[in-house]
Design a protein around this motif. Structure first.
Motif, PDB file in Angstrom:
ATOM      1  N   LEU A   6      15.047 -27.526  -9.823  1.00  0.00           N
ATOM      2  CA  LEU A   6      13.421 -27.720 -10.045  1.00  0.00           C
ATOM      3  C   LEU A   6      12.942 -29.046  -9.648  1.00  0.00           C
ATOM      4  CD1 LEU A   6      13.306 -26.160 -13.458  1.00  0.00           C
ATOM      5  CD2 LEU A   6      11.953 -24.838 -11.201  1.00  0.00           C
ATOM      6  N   SER A   7      12.827 -29.639  -8.242  1.00  0.00           N
ATOM      7  CA  SER A   7      11.636 -31.157  -8.136  1.00  0.00           C
ATOM      8  C   SER A   7      10.418 -30.711  -8.965  1.00  0.00           C
ATOM      9  CB  SER A   7      11.490 -30.741  -7.084  1.00  0.00           C
ATOM     10  OG  SER A   7      11.491 -32.565  -6.461  1.00  0.00           O
ATOM     11  N   MET A   8      10.265 -31.785 -10.668  1.00  0.00           N
ATOM     12  CA  MET A   8       8.907 -32.182 -11.001  1.00  0.00           C
ATOM     13  C   MET A   8       8.987 -32.909 -11.691  1.00  0.00           C
ATOM     14  SD  MET A   8       8.954 -28.701 -12.847  1.00  0.00           S
ATOM     15  CE  MET A   8      10.151 -28.370 -14.703  1.00  0.00           C
ATOM     16  N   THR A  40      15.241 -31.023 -13.137  1.00  0.00           N
ATOM     17  CA  THR A  40      16.551 -31.359 -12.483  1.00  0.00           C
ATOM     18  C   THR A  40      16.925 -31.886 -11.192  1.00  0.00           C
ATOM     19  OG1 THR A  40      16.909 -29.498 -10.865  1.00  0.00           O
ATOM     20  CG2 THR A  40      17.475 -29.109 -12.358  1.00  0.00           C
ATOM     21  N   LEU A  41      15.348 -33.134 -10.656  1.00  0.00           N
ATOM     22  CA  LEU A  41      14.587 -33.542 -10.006  1.00  0.00           C
ATOM     23  C   LEU A  41      13.810 -34.166 -10.107  1.00  0.00           C
ATOM     24  CD1 LEU A  41      15.756 -31.850  -6.532  1.00  0.00           C
ATOM     25  CD2 LEU A  41      17.719 -34.049  -7.776  1.00  0.00           C
ATOM     26  N   VAL A  42      13.764 -35.282 -10.034  1.00  0.00           N
ATOM     27  CA  VAL A  42      12.488 -35.605 -10.686  1.00  0.00           C
ATOM     28  C   VAL A  42      12.498 -37.238  -9.468  1.00  0.00           C
ATOM     29  CG1 VAL A  42      12.802 -35.525 -13.507  1.00  0.00           C
ATOM     30  CG2 VAL A  42      14.126 -37.864 -12.512  1.00  0.00           C
ATOM     31  N   LEU A  79       7.943 -15.355  -0.064  1.00  0.00           N
ATOM     32  CA  LEU A  79       8.066 -16.507   0.993  1.00  0.00           C
ATOM     33  C   LEU A  79       9.275 -16.727   0.681  1.00  0.00           C
ATOM     34  CD1 LEU A  79       7.070 -18.956   2.882  1.00  0.00           C
ATOM     35  CD2 LEU A  79       6.648 -20.417   1.120  1.00  0.00           C
ATOM     36  N   VAL A  80      10.105 -16.707  -1.122  1.00  0.00           N
ATOM     37  CA  VAL A  80      11.667 -16.891  -0.685  1.00  0.00           C
ATOM     38  C   VAL A  80      12.197 -15.240  -0.413  1.00  0.00           C
ATOM     39  CG1 VAL A  80      13.485 -16.254  -2.497  1.00  0.00           C
ATOM     40  CG2 VAL A  80      11.721 -18.316  -2.837  1.00  0.00           C
ATOM     41  N   ARG A  81      11.826 -14.067   0.245  1.00  0.00           N
ATOM     42  CA  ARG A  81      12.431 -13.378   0.385  1.00  0.00           C
ATOM     43  C   ARG A  81      12.568 -13.704   2.062  1.00  0.00           C
ATOM     44  NH1 ARG A  81      13.533  -9.579  -2.872  1.00  0.00           N
ATOM     45  NH2 ARG A  81      11.927  -9.174  -4.662  1.00  0.00           N
ATOM     46  N   ASP A  82      11.528 -13.882   2.882  1.00  0.00           N
ATOM     47  CA  ASP A  82      11.894 -14.185   3.855  1.00  0.00           C
ATOM     48  C   ASP A  82      11.834 -15.131   4.386  1.00  0.00           C
ATOM     49  OD1 ASP A  82       9.202 -12.262   3.936  1.00  0.00           O
ATOM     50  OD2 ASP A  82       7.551 -13.915   4.050  1.00  0.00           O
ATOM     51  N   ILE A  83      12.336 -16.515   3.833  1.00  0.00           N
ATOM     52  CA  ILE A  83      12.674 -17.945   4.282  1.00  0.00           C
ATOM     53  C   ILE A  83      14.377 -17.068   3.699  1.00  0.00           C
ATOM     54  CG2 ILE A  83      13.435 -20.409   3.668  1.00  0.00           C
ATOM     55  CD1 ILE A  83      10.771 -20.428   2.897  1.00  0.00           C
ATOM     56  N   ALA A  84      15.149 -16.451   3.326  1.00  0.00           N
ATOM     57  CA  ALA A  84      16.028 -16.814   2.772  1.00  0.00           C
ATOM     58  C   ALA A  84      17.086 -15.311   4.114  1.00  0.00           C
ATOM     59  CB  ALA A  84      15.815 -15.379   1.044  1.00  0.00           C
ATOM     60  N   VAL A  85      16.284 -15.130   4.450  1.00  0.00           N
ATOM     61  CA  VAL A  85      17.299 -14.693   5.646  1.00  0.00           C
ATOM     62  C   VAL A  85      17.098 -15.513   7.042  1.00  0.00           C
ATOM     63  CG1 VAL A  85      15.931 -12.260   4.746  1.00  0.00           C
ATOM     64  CG2 VAL A  85      15.214 -13.424   7.410  1.00  0.00           C
ATOM     65  N   LEU A  86      16.799 -16.912   6.762  1.00  0.00           N
ATOM     66  CA  LEU A  86      17.284 -17.569   7.738  1.00  0.00           C
ATOM     67  C   LEU A  86      18.721 -18.617   8.148  1.00  0.00           C
ATOM     68  CD1 LEU A  86      13.258 -19.249   8.181  1.00  0.00           C
ATOM     69  CD2 LEU A  86      13.689 -17.352   9.664  1.00  0.00           C
ATOM     70  N   PRO A  87      19.070 -18.455   9.220  1.00  0.00           N
ATOM     71  CA  PRO A  87      20.271 -19.140   8.867  1.00  0.00           C
ATOM     72  C   PRO A  87      20.588 -20.828   8.728  1.00  0.00           C
ATOM     73  CG  PRO A  87      19.964 -18.850  11.372  1.00  0.00           C
ATOM     74  CD  PRO A  87      18.929 -17.878   9.704  1.00  0.00           C
ATOM     75  N   ASN A  88      20.442 -21.171   8.676  1.00  0.00           N
ATOM     76  CA  ASN A  88      21.412 -22.528   8.993  1.00  0.00           C
ATOM     77  C   ASN A  88      20.154 -24.022   7.877  1.00  0.00           C
ATOM     78  OD1 ASN A  88      22.834 -22.975  11.341  1.00  0.00           O
ATOM     79  ND2 ASN A  88      20.406 -22.424  12.183  1.00  0.00           N
ATOM     80  N   LEU A  89      19.937 -23.120   6.130  1.00  0.00           N
ATOM     81  CA  LEU A  89      19.118 -23.711   5.630  1.00  0.00           C
ATOM     82  C   LEU A  89      19.202 -23.069   4.427  1.00  0.00           C
ATOM     83  CD1 LEU A  89      16.557 -21.637   5.312  1.00  0.00           C
ATOM     84  CD2 LEU A  89      15.403 -22.571   6.816  1.00  0.00           C
ATOM     85  N   ARG A  90      19.338 -23.287   3.318  1.00  0.00           N
ATOM     86  CA  ARG A  90      19.650 -22.892   1.915  1.00  0.00           C
ATOM     87  C   ARG A  90      18.636 -23.570   0.981  1.00  0.00           C
ATOM     88  NH1 ARG A  90      24.762 -25.483   3.203  1.00  0.00           N
ATOM     89  NH2 ARG A  90      24.150 -27.213   2.087  1.00  0.00           N
ATOM     90  N   ILE A  91      18.068 -22.116   0.151  1.00  0.00           N
ATOM     91  CA  ILE A  91      17.134 -22.452  -1.079  1.00  0.00           C
ATOM     92  C   ILE A  91      18.248 -22.595  -1.974  1.00  0.00           C
ATOM     93  CG2 ILE A  91      14.888 -20.692  -1.859  1.00  0.00           C
ATOM     94  CD1 ILE A  91      14.202 -19.330   0.360  1.00  0.00           C
ATOM     95  N   ARG A  92      17.338 -23.295  -2.307  1.00  0.00           N
ATOM     96  CA  ARG A  92      18.234 -24.586  -3.736  1.00  0.00           C
ATOM     97  C   ARG A  92      17.307 -24.407  -5.173  1.00  0.00           C
ATOM     98  NH1 ARG A  92      23.004 -24.273  -2.125  1.00  0.00           N
ATOM     99  NH2 ARG A  92      23.520 -26.096  -0.952  1.00  0.00           N
ATOM    100  N   GLY A  93      15.742 -24.367  -4.542  1.00  0.00           N
ATOM    101  CA  GLY A  93      14.889 -24.106  -6.115  1.00  0.00           C
ATOM    102  C   GLY A  93      13.582 -24.646  -5.886  1.00  0.00           C
ATOM    103  N   LEU A  94      12.570 -24.652  -6.384  1.00  0.00           N
ATOM    104  CA  LEU A  94      11.563 -25.058  -6.007  1.00  0.00           C
ATOM    105  C   LEU A  94      10.953 -26.336  -6.559  1.00  0.00           C
ATOM    106  CD1 LEU A  94      10.015 -21.625  -8.166  1.00  0.00           C
ATOM    107  CD2 LEU A  94      10.497 -22.432  -6.078  1.00  0.00           C
TER     108      LEU A  94
END
Ligand SMILES: *Cc1c(COP(=O)(O)O)cnc(C)c1O
Length: 228
Positions: free
Chosen positions: A198-200, A215-217, A143-158
């Motif tokens: 890591l949002s958890m 890193t995000l609670v 899923l990360v690989r598939d999303i990574a090619v899209l413009p206008n968004l940045r994957i920052r973590g999980l």
């Protein structure tokens, strides 16, 4: 206790948990989860220094944001339907709950119309509970690989939501599991993909989550009191 007092207490607990884990407390950001709470509560928390607020419902956020009229940063943390993405485009700075390609495509499209880009986290159902949303740990990398090619968004973590336990320590293996998954994805060096966030961790278990690298609670009840 006031919101400001509870907020101060949560901040202190975050700091203590980070130091106990040998981490810099600055590396843990607090998302105050204000779902179901009125704009006045958000303003109270903002006056006490809180900047990031997490919301779960599109309509509620759309109503609340203009009422708050402060320079807060909104994060969307709830389940998101693709047909509602347009209503929060440009309004939120991060979406924690991206769990499928079609949703990411719509985020990319709607942020693109505004010539903006959106930070996103991929939500993983690390426990595999059928009641939880999120992609599976097995599918996360693809899923990360598939999303990574899209413009206008940045994957920052999980992001993840572990099962609920009375004992917060019981959630620890799931937090560790998310961290290990992020490390695995990071080691693939996918262009445009960062695994820094890591949002958890929520009110009942954020200390254990910080111990495992959060890193995000996302904390609601401990700041605003029980939801009505
Ligand atoms: C409601 C909610 C929270 C906050 O939960 P509390 O137990 O009130 O701290 C965190 N994350 C998500 C995704 C939520 O829906």
């Amino acid at each position: 206790m006031s919101i400001a007092e509870r907020l101060a207490e949560v901040r202190e607990e975050i700091r203590t948990a980070a130091l106990a884990a040998g981490r810099d407390p600055e590396g843990v950001r607090l998302v105050a989860v204000s779902k179901t709470r009125p704009a006045a509560d958000v303003i109270d928390a903002f006056r006490a220094g809180q900047i990031i607020f997490g919301e779960n419902y599109v309509q509620e956020l759309r109503a609340k944001a203009p009422e708050v009229k402060k320079s807060v940063e909104w994060h969307f943390i709830g389940h998101l339907q693709s047909n509602k993405v347009r209503q929060i485009a440009g309004l939120v700075s991060m979406i924690h709950s991206v769990d499928r390609l079609s949703l990411a495509e719509e985020i990319s499209r709607q942020w693109g119309r505004l010539s903006l880009s959106c930070d996103i986290l991929v939500q993983v159902n690390i426990s595999g509970e059928i009641t939880k949303s999120g992609t599976t740990a097995e599918n996360a990398l693809q899923l990360v690989r598939d999303i990574a090619v899209l413009p206008n968004l940045r994957i920052r973590g999980l992001m993840t939501m572990p099962p609920f336990f009375d004992d917060p320590e019981a959630a620890r293996p799931f937090f560790a599991g998310l961290r290990q998954l992020a490390e695995l994805i990071d080691s693939e060096d996918i262009p445009g993909v960062e695994m820094k966030e890591l949002s958890m961790g929520m009110s009942g278990d954020f200390e254990a989550a910080i111990g495992e690298g959060a890193t995000l609670v996302r904390v609601g009840t401990a700041i605003f009191g029980e939801r009505r």
